[in-house]
Design an enzyme around this catalytic site. Sequence first.
Site, short mmCIF file in Angstrom:
data_model
loop_
_atom_site.label_atom_id
_atom_site.label_comp_id
_atom_site.label_asym_id
_atom_site.label_seq_id
_atom_site.Cartn_x
_atom_site.Cartn_y
_atom_site.Cartn_z
N ASP A 159 14.66 -28.83 -14.60
CA ASP A 159 15.78 -28.28 -15.36
C ASP A 159 15.42 -28.20 -16.85
OD1 ASP A 159 17.51 -28.35 -12.97
OD2 ASP A 159 17.20 -30.51 -13.18
N HIS A 187 20.97 -33.98 -11.24
CA HIS A 187 20.21 -32.78 -10.89
C HIS A 187 21.05 -32.00 -9.88
CE1 HIS A 187 17.22 -29.93 -9.72
NE2 HIS A 187 17.35 -30.30 -8.47
P1 NAI Z 1 10.25 -28.61 2.51
O1 NAI Z 1 11.33 -28.54 3.54
O2 NAI Z 1 9.25 -27.52 2.42
O3 NAI Z 1 9.44 -29.97 2.72
C1 NAI Z 1 10.04 -31.19 2.92
C2 NAI Z 1 9.10 -32.04 3.73
O4 NAI Z 1 9.65 -33.37 3.78
C3 NAI Z 1 8.92 -31.56 5.15
O5 NAI Z 1 7.53 -31.49 5.47
C4 NAI Z 1 9.60 -32.66 5.97
O6 NAI Z 1 9.04 -32.84 7.24
C5 NAI Z 1 9.39 -33.87 5.07
N1 NAI Z 1 10.25 -35.01 5.35
C6 NAI Z 1 11.52 -35.02 5.80
N2 NAI Z 1 11.93 -36.29 6.02
C7 NAI Z 1 10.90 -37.09 5.68
C8 NAI Z 1 10.70 -38.49 5.70
N3 NAI Z 1 11.65 -39.30 6.13
N4 NAI Z 1 9.51 -38.98 5.30
C9 NAI Z 1 8.52 -38.16 4.89
N5 NAI Z 1 8.65 -36.81 4.87
C10 NAI Z 1 9.82 -36.28 5.25
O7 NAI Z 1 11.01 -28.84 1.12
P2 NAI Z 1 10.46 -28.69 -0.36
O8 NAI Z 1 10.70 -27.29 -0.82
O9 NAI Z 1 9.10 -29.24 -0.45
O10 NAI Z 1 11.53 -29.60 -1.14
C11 NAI Z 1 11.56 -30.99 -0.93
C12 NAI Z 1 12.78 -31.59 -1.61
O11 NAI Z 1 12.74 -31.41 -3.02
C13 NAI Z 1 14.11 -31.00 -1.16
O12 NAI Z 1 15.03 -32.07 -0.99
C14 NAI Z 1 14.53 -30.16 -2.34
O13 NAI Z 1 15.94 -30.01 -2.41
C15 NAI Z 1 14.02 -30.99 -3.48
N6 NAI Z 1 13.86 -30.31 -4.77
C16 NAI Z 1 14.16 -31.04 -5.89
C17 NAI Z 1 14.03 -30.49 -7.13
C18 NAI Z 1 14.37 -31.29 -8.36
O14 NAI Z 1 14.35 -30.69 -9.44
N7 NAI Z 1 14.70 -32.56 -8.30
C19 NAI Z 1 13.55 -29.11 -7.30
C20 NAI Z 1 13.22 -28.45 -6.07
C21 NAI Z 1 13.38 -29.04 -4.84
#
Ligand code: NAI
Length: 333
Positions: A159, A187
């Site tokens: 952000d 966030h």
């Molecule tokens: P994605 O869906 O591509 O990848 C998430 C991965 O986490 C998947 O491979 C899934 O199998 C794995 N996962 C789920 N539960 C798990 C567990 N208990 N232990 C280990 N791995 C686990 O999602 P992406 O795009 O990589 O985003 C990940 C997270 O980051 C989401 O929650 C998203 O909302 C968040 N995010 C946060 C931002 C921030 O500024 N704080 C910015 C963008 C995304």
Amino acid sequence: MAEPIRVVVTGAAGQIAYSLLYMIARGEVFGKDQPLILHLLDIPPMVGVLEGVVMELADCALPLLREVVPTTDPLVGFKDVSAAFLVGAMPRKEGMERKDLLSANVKIFKVQGEALDKVAKKDVKVLVVGNPANTNALVCSNYAPSIPKENFSAMTRLDQNRAASQLANKMGVPITSVSNVIIWGNHSSTQYPDASQGTILINGEWKPIAQAVNDNAYLQGSFIETVQKRGAAVIGARKMSSAMSAAKAACDHMHDWWNGTAPGKFVSMGVFSDGSYGSPKGVVFSFPVEIKNKQWKIVDNLPITDFAKGKLNVTGTELQEEKDEAMSVLDSN
Ligand code: NAI
């Protein structure tokens, strides 16, 4: 060369990790002289994808990368790690209420907190990226009582980067000419992107952003809304969430935590609130912080207008509600 340090990325088979792992392994966070052992944690259905990521990391032929440890076991994933990027989380599915999302994530971050407590280094730096990031960081820390609370943080750096980039673009200056833009609070769409303490380099002179932009309606209106809704705008355009910029922001966050901030500069991090600026004590709230010797300190005594107070109040209330809901889920388990 230094001894290798162990760094874990959870959600290692996911989108953000795909960019993040490469950036970390290139030395962009811990330095070009710091060898690394990367731990890749994901869940059992993703083991095949994880294997592909391991193959690609090998094929990158990265000099700093000494070993890769793919696993689905948190006790292996967090073993002896010095830094943890908690990216994996349960995504919000259509029709899911906040409570359902919190409930699913509370369970994940409880397990990970317990594992960190058992097997990570006691000075591990934990950055939570997975949403709801602030409350997930709080839950995780709650289950890792042997690790100081100050070692848990949530990411609002994306952000901050978005806000600085909007201003650089508006004023036609490079991103390096924008400094000290703050993200307050959660966030989420209640966050308060605040340019009022920031400065901008114009014609060789650092000026207050408010003076240089000279458009209060913009700074208190569409600037804030654009940053708050930027994630949704990226999803709308890309049909996938902002993964490359999230990975870059995670690197920036951990880089500054590890290496410190330059004098007079501050960055935004979600950290445990001590009640500063009227925020609810005990929630993970994004503040401007300065960092020295790997310790952050909230920047104090910044002037807060009534406009800002109103915004801080809204995002603080949301975080208190999230905390209460998360705690009620934990109590009922
Ligand atoms: P994605 O869906 O591509 O990848 C998430 C991965 O986490 C998947 O491979 C899934 O199998 C794995 N996962 C789920 N539960 C798990 C567990 N208990 N232990 C280990 N791995 C686990 O999602 P992406 O795009 O990589 O985003 C990940 C997270 O980051 C989401 O929650 C998203 O909302 C968040 N995010 C946060 C931002 C921030 O500024 N704080 C910015 C963008 C995304």
